[in-house]
Design a protein around this motif. Sequence first.
Motif, PDB file in Angstrom:
ATOM      1  N   SER A 263       0.882  -1.416   0.064  1.00 31.85           N
ATOM      2  CA  SER A 263      -0.130   0.066   0.106  1.00 31.85           C
ATOM      3  C   SER A 263       0.639   1.227  -0.069  1.00 31.85           C
ATOM      4  N   THR A 264       1.973   1.235   0.868  1.00 32.52           N
ATOM      5  CA  THR A 264       2.809   2.383   0.940  1.00 32.52           C
ATOM      6  C   THR A 264       3.491   2.566  -0.562  1.00 32.52           C
ATOM      7  N   MET A 265       3.599   1.439  -1.181  1.00 31.46           N
ATOM      8  CA  MET A 265       4.288   1.705  -2.667  1.00 31.46           C
ATOM      9  C   MET A 265       3.401   2.061  -3.534  1.00 31.46           C
ATOM     10  N   ILE A 266       2.067   1.643  -3.522  1.00 32.96           N
ATOM     11  CA  ILE A 266       0.935   2.321  -4.401  1.00 32.96           C
ATOM     12  C   ILE A 266       0.706   3.810  -4.039  1.00 32.96           C
ATOM     13  N   LEU A 267       0.916   4.017  -2.849  1.00 36.32           N
ATOM     14  CA  LEU A 267       0.540   5.512  -2.268  1.00 36.32           C
ATOM     15  C   LEU A 267       1.709   6.312  -3.093  1.00 36.32           C
ATOM     16  N   ALA A 268       2.849   5.835  -3.017  1.00 35.36           N
ATOM     17  CA  ALA A 268       4.225   6.686  -3.703  1.00 35.36           C
ATOM     18  C   ALA A 268       3.748   7.048  -5.160  1.00 35.36           C
ATOM     19  N   MET A 269       3.434   5.619  -5.701  1.00 36.09           N
ATOM     20  CA  MET A 269       3.182   5.768  -7.229  1.00 36.09           C
ATOM     21  C   MET A 269       2.025   6.991  -7.453  1.00 36.09           C
ATOM     22  N   TRP A 270       0.782   6.844  -6.621  1.00 32.68           N
ATOM     23  CA  TRP A 270      -0.231   7.584  -6.706  1.00 32.68           C
ATOM     24  C   TRP A 270       0.238   9.230  -6.535  1.00 32.68           C
TER      25      TRP A 270
END
Length: 284
Positions: A263-270
């Motif tokens: 989730s943190t990685m997806i948030l970073a991509m967002w």
Amino acid sequence: MRKIKKQKIYLLALLLPFIIFVIGFEIGPLVAMIKNSFYADDGITVTINQYITIFKSKFYLSGIKNSLIISLVSAVISVTVAVIAAYSFTKFSSKIQNRLLMIANMTSNFEGIPLSFSYIILLGNNGLFTLLFAQLGWDLFADFNLYSWTGLILVYVYFQIPLAVMLIYPSYQGIKKQWKEASSLLGGSKASFWFRIGIPVLLPSIVGTFTILFANAMGAYATAYALVGSNYNLMSLQIASLVASDVTLKPQLGSALGVLLASTMILAMWFNERMMRRIRRDLR
């Protein structure tokens, strides 16, 4: 029409191995991890207690905090150094630039256990440079501890900088020489050119590189494990100890931590996409 259909079928057939690979090694494990995170320790009862356990535990929250801090600090340092290094590359001839990029490519792939052992041999408690400087009476590494937060940052930055250089370097090729000449003719200084033209052109690449480095550091496991083992509390080390440990085997809790890591990685991509839309006009 028949030729077009045959071409489409042929292209789909060529893509089939890649699709199977993505489903089997990326989508499949991701779905299984999300599913397991909602099971209790018995693997039968459906619950959200694994997430409650994580957010109530100071130990797990500390691991998440440490991973975020190390990832942010190493990414900021690496991007800063890479922007300067990539610019210096452009001052050499094409032949030397290619050689420097080749070295950066090789260095960026030197990570994990080999990198950690190399640092231990050189800068560990009984490392080559540590003993050498002690013999010479120099206290350069008297207060330095490789197996600490500082040591982890140093090792992370080592393999992050070459990767950042390779990602940022192509952006400098987009800065035209004519832009500098036009800025100079209009009375602009070198500083004003970079602040008004150069940096805005590089900014999308810098933001994208920062996001990649942050995600790379968050997911790093082998380097940290070989260097500090279980002496430092990191998210990736927690997941490994819960999934593959002989003492505290809790795969469901490890899956919940894995979901939070993803989730943190997806948030970073967002965040990267949002920044790109604000910076780049063609995406608006």
